[in-house]
Design an enzyme around this catalytic site. Sequence first.
Site, PDB file in Angstrom:
ATOM      1  N   CYS A 109     -72.760 -39.501 -57.748  1.00  0.00           N
ATOM      2  CA  CYS A 109     -71.388 -40.036 -57.794  1.00  0.00           C
ATOM      3  C   CYS A 109     -70.777 -40.149 -56.408  1.00  0.00           C
ATOM      4  O   CYS A 109     -69.917 -40.985 -56.182  1.00  0.00           O
ATOM      5  CB  CYS A 109     -70.527 -39.156 -58.679  1.00  0.00           C
ATOM      6  SG  CYS A 109     -70.567 -37.438 -58.188  1.00  0.00           S
ATOM      7  N   LYS A 152     -71.597 -30.130 -74.246  1.00  0.00           N
ATOM      8  CA  LYS A 152     -72.482 -31.219 -74.682  1.00  0.00           C
ATOM      9  C   LYS A 152     -73.107 -31.865 -73.455  1.00  0.00           C
ATOM     10  O   LYS A 152     -72.468 -32.618 -72.730  1.00  0.00           O
ATOM     11  CB  LYS A 152     -71.731 -32.286 -75.481  1.00  0.00           C
ATOM     12  CG  LYS A 152     -72.737 -33.148 -76.226  1.00  0.00           C
ATOM     13  CD  LYS A 152     -72.305 -34.581 -76.424  1.00  0.00           C
ATOM     14  CE  LYS A 152     -72.524 -35.462 -75.249  1.00  0.00           C
ATOM     15  NZ  LYS A 152     -73.911 -35.856 -74.986  1.00  0.00           N
TER      16      LYS A 152
HETATM   17  P1  NAD Z   1     -71.470 -41.406 -69.146  1.00  0.00           P
HETATM   18  O1  NAD Z   1     -69.993 -41.472 -69.034  1.00  0.00           O
HETATM   19  O2  NAD Z   1     -72.178 -42.523 -69.768  1.00  0.00           O
HETATM   20  O3  NAD Z   1     -71.893 -40.115 -69.960  1.00  0.00           O
HETATM   21  C1  NAD Z   1     -71.416 -38.830 -69.602  1.00  0.00           C
HETATM   22  C2  NAD Z   1     -71.409 -37.960 -70.835  1.00  0.00           C
HETATM   23  O4  NAD Z   1     -70.478 -38.491 -71.763  1.00  0.00           O
HETATM   24  C3  NAD Z   1     -72.738 -37.869 -71.562  1.00  0.00           C
HETATM   25  O5  NAD Z   1     -72.924 -36.543 -71.994  1.00  0.00           O
HETATM   26  C4  NAD Z   1     -72.542 -38.789 -72.733  1.00  0.00           C
HETATM   27  O6  NAD Z   1     -73.317 -38.457 -73.853  1.00  0.00           O
HETATM   28  C5  NAD Z   1     -71.090 -38.584 -73.034  1.00  0.00           C
HETATM   29  N1  NAD Z   1     -70.455 -39.667 -73.801  1.00  0.00           N
HETATM   30  C6  NAD Z   1     -70.786 -40.967 -73.825  1.00  0.00           C
HETATM   31  N2  NAD Z   1     -69.948 -41.634 -74.650  1.00  0.00           N
HETATM   32  C7  NAD Z   1     -69.081 -40.727 -75.139  1.00  0.00           C
HETATM   33  C8  NAD Z   1     -67.972 -40.785 -76.012  1.00  0.00           C
HETATM   34  N3  NAD Z   1     -67.594 -41.936 -76.577  1.00  0.00           N
HETATM   35  N4  NAD Z   1     -67.303 -39.650 -76.278  1.00  0.00           N
HETATM   36  C9  NAD Z   1     -67.674 -38.494 -75.713  1.00  0.00           C
HETATM   37  N5  NAD Z   1     -68.717 -38.358 -74.868  1.00  0.00           N
HETATM   38  C10 NAD Z   1     -69.410 -39.477 -74.585  1.00  0.00           C
HETATM   39  O7  NAD Z   1     -72.003 -41.125 -67.661  1.00  0.00           O
HETATM   40  P2  NAD Z   1     -73.511 -40.925 -67.195  1.00  0.00           P
HETATM   41  O8  NAD Z   1     -74.186 -42.252 -67.187  1.00  0.00           O
HETATM   42  O9  NAD Z   1     -74.134 -39.802 -67.931  1.00  0.00           O
HETATM   43  O10 NAD Z   1     -73.296 -40.416 -65.696  1.00  0.00           O
HETATM   44  C11 NAD Z   1     -73.128 -41.258 -64.611  1.00  0.00           C
HETATM   45  C12 NAD Z   1     -71.650 -41.357 -64.258  1.00  0.00           C
HETATM   46  O11 NAD Z   1     -71.136 -40.057 -63.981  1.00  0.00           O
HETATM   47  C13 NAD Z   1     -71.414 -42.157 -63.006  1.00  0.00           C
HETATM   48  O12 NAD Z   1     -70.287 -42.956 -63.196  1.00  0.00           O
HETATM   49  C14 NAD Z   1     -71.138 -41.078 -61.959  1.00  0.00           C
HETATM   50  O13 NAD Z   1     -70.393 -41.503 -60.863  1.00  0.00           O
HETATM   51  C15 NAD Z   1     -70.419 -40.066 -62.759  1.00  0.00           C
HETATM   52  N6  NAD Z   1     -70.488 -38.756 -62.120  1.00  0.00           N
HETATM   53  C16 NAD Z   1     -69.352 -38.237 -61.568  1.00  0.00           C
HETATM   54  C17 NAD Z   1     -69.387 -37.005 -60.935  1.00  0.00           C
HETATM   55  C18 NAD Z   1     -68.167 -36.388 -60.335  1.00  0.00           C
HETATM   56  O14 NAD Z   1     -68.199 -35.204 -60.049  1.00  0.00           O
HETATM   57  N7  NAD Z   1     -67.096 -37.128 -60.131  1.00  0.00           N
HETATM   58  C19 NAD Z   1     -70.583 -36.303 -60.880  1.00  0.00           C
HETATM   59  C20 NAD Z   1     -71.724 -36.854 -61.462  1.00  0.00           C
HETATM   60  C21 NAD Z   1     -71.644 -38.088 -62.093  1.00  0.00           C
END
Ligand code: NAD
Length: 489
Positions: free
Chosen positions: A295, A186
Site C-alpha cells: 500500500c 477475518k
Molecule cells: P480488499 O478491500 O479487496 O479486501 C480486504 C479484506 O476485505 C479482505 O479480507 C476481503 O475478504 C474483505 N472484504 C471484501 N469485500 C468485503 C465486504 N463487502 N465486506 C467486508 N469485507 C470485505 O483489499 P485487498 O485486495 O485484500 O488488499 C489490497 C488493498 O489493501 C490495496 O488497496 C492496498 O493499498 C490496501 N492496503 C492498505 C494498507 C494500509 O495500511 N493502508 C495496508 C495493506 C494493504
Amino acid sequence: MTVYTRDDIKAAGWLREENYIGGAWVAADDGRTYGVDDPATETQIGTIPWVGRTETKRAIDAAQAAFTAWSMTTAGERAGLLGRMAQIVRDNLDILASMLTLEQGKPLAEARNEMKLGADYIQWFAEEARRINGEIIPSPWKDRQILVTREPVGVVGAISPWNFPFSMLSRKIAPALAAGCTIVIKPSEFTPYCGLLYGVLAGMAGVPAGVVNVVTGDGAAVGGELTQNPLVRKITFTGSTRVGKLLYKQSADTMKKLSMELGGNAPTIIFDDADLELAVENAIAGKFRNTGQTCVCTNRFYVQDGIYDAFAARLTERVRQMKVGNGFDAGVEQGPLINQAAVAKVEAHVQDAKAKGGRVLLGGKRHALGATFYEPTVIADATPDMLIAHEETFGPVAALFRFTTEQEGVDAANATEFGLAAYFFTKDLARTFRVARAIQSGMIGINAGVITTPEAPFGGVKDSGIGREGSTHGVEDYLNIKYLSLGGL
Ligand code: NAD
C-alpha cells in the site's frame, strides 16, 4: 534458510484448516469449504471453512462472553501473554516464513522479515499495555477532582488484506489485546493461513478462550455481521478504499469506532540535488518489495529535469538485475502476483500507458514463468492522463513523470485523492522542510524508501483512511476515554 513444504508445516501444527471460535477449532455449520492456492504454481494448498453470518455471530458472542474477564486482567498479565505470542513467532521464523510464501508468494527472505515485523509489533504492544495511563486534570472546583481513565472499547472486528497477511493483523490484534479488548478476525480469503495462525498462537500462549477468534470465508457476509452487530464496538480494516467506504457506511447505524487503513497512490519526488545512488536503491526497495503489492509502494516517480535521464538509466539497470521466480527459489527478489486478476490489472495499466505515449525502458509484458508473473517494468514519459497516475497499479511497474520546478513536483504529487505515503529525495535542508509541509500524506520518507516500523505511527489522510497503527498512538483506537468528576472532597 530452511525451506519447509506444505506437509512439514501442516504436520508441525502451524497450518490449520478450521476456524477458531471460543477456543475451539471448528468447521462451517454446513461443512462448506473453499480452496486456497499457491500463487506461484496455482496449485491448491488446502481447503478451509467458508462461513457466513451465523458462525460470525457465534464468534462475536464468544468474544463478548470473554470480554469482562479479559478486560479485568492486569496490564502485566496481558503483556505477558502477548510477549509469549511474539516469542513463539520469533522461535519459529523459518517455518512460518515458508507458510507465508506458500500462500502469498513473496520471496522467502521477505516473508521472514514480515514474520519478524509481526513479532516486533506484538512485542511493542505487549510493552505498551503497561503504559495505558489515565490523567488527573486541575479542577475548576475546590471540592472536586477530575479523573480520566482509558477503558477497552469492547469486542473488535478486524478485517485484513492478503499483501501482508501476518504483520497487518499483528498491529490490530496486539493493541486490541493490550487494551483489554477481545477480537474477531477475518483474514483475506487469499491468505487465510497466516490469519488462522493467530488462533494457534493464542492457544499456545495460553490466551483465554474467546479472546481471539478467527473466521474465514464470505467477506460480504462476515463483514456484514461484524459491522451491523451491536456487540462489536470497533471495526479495524486494512484493504481497498472501496471496501473501506462500504464498511464505514455499514458501521454507521451502530456508531462504531473505526480505523481504516486503505489504498495509496504514493508519489516519490526525485529533485535535481538528490543523491542518485541513494534515490535509486530506495526506489528499488520502496517500489519492488512484495512485487509492488504494497500500500505504501511508489506508484508515481516524479523526477526533475536535471536528473531525469540519469535516474531513468540507473533505475533501469538495477531493475534489470532483479531475479524473478518462485519465492522459494534462492536469490529470487520478485515473486508472482497474488493471482491472475492482479496480473490483468498491471497489464491494463501498462497497455494504457503505452497507448498514451509511455516509453517502455524495461519489461512491459507478462513473464514467461507463468500466468501470475509479470516482468519488472520501467516506463518513461508517463503523463497525468494515464491510469497509472490515478490508481494503484499494485505490481512491479515504475512509471517516471518529468517535472521542472519544485512547485510543479509538489502539485503533481498531491494531485490524487489518496494520502498514505510519499517520499522525496533532496540534499537541500530548506527544501526538505518546505516540501514535507506541502505534501498531503500521513507518512513521508525523506531520503528513505522503507519506513514501516512498530515505533512509528502508520496511517493515511484523505481517501487513504483514518486512524494510526503502531507507535504509542496505535492503542488509542481501542480505548474509550471516561471522565470521572469526583465531588464532596
Ligand atoms: P480488499 O478491500 O479487496 O479486501 C480486504 C479484506 O476485505 C479482505 O479480507 C476481503 O475478504 C474483505 N472484504 C471484501 N469485500 C468485503 C465486504 N463487502 N465486506 C467486508 N469485507 C470485505 O483489499 P485487498 O485486495 O485484500 O488488499 C489490497 C488493498 O489493501 C490495496 O488497496 C492496498 O493499498 C490496501 N492496503 C492498505 C494498507 C494500509 O495500511 N493502508 C495496508 C495493506 C494493504
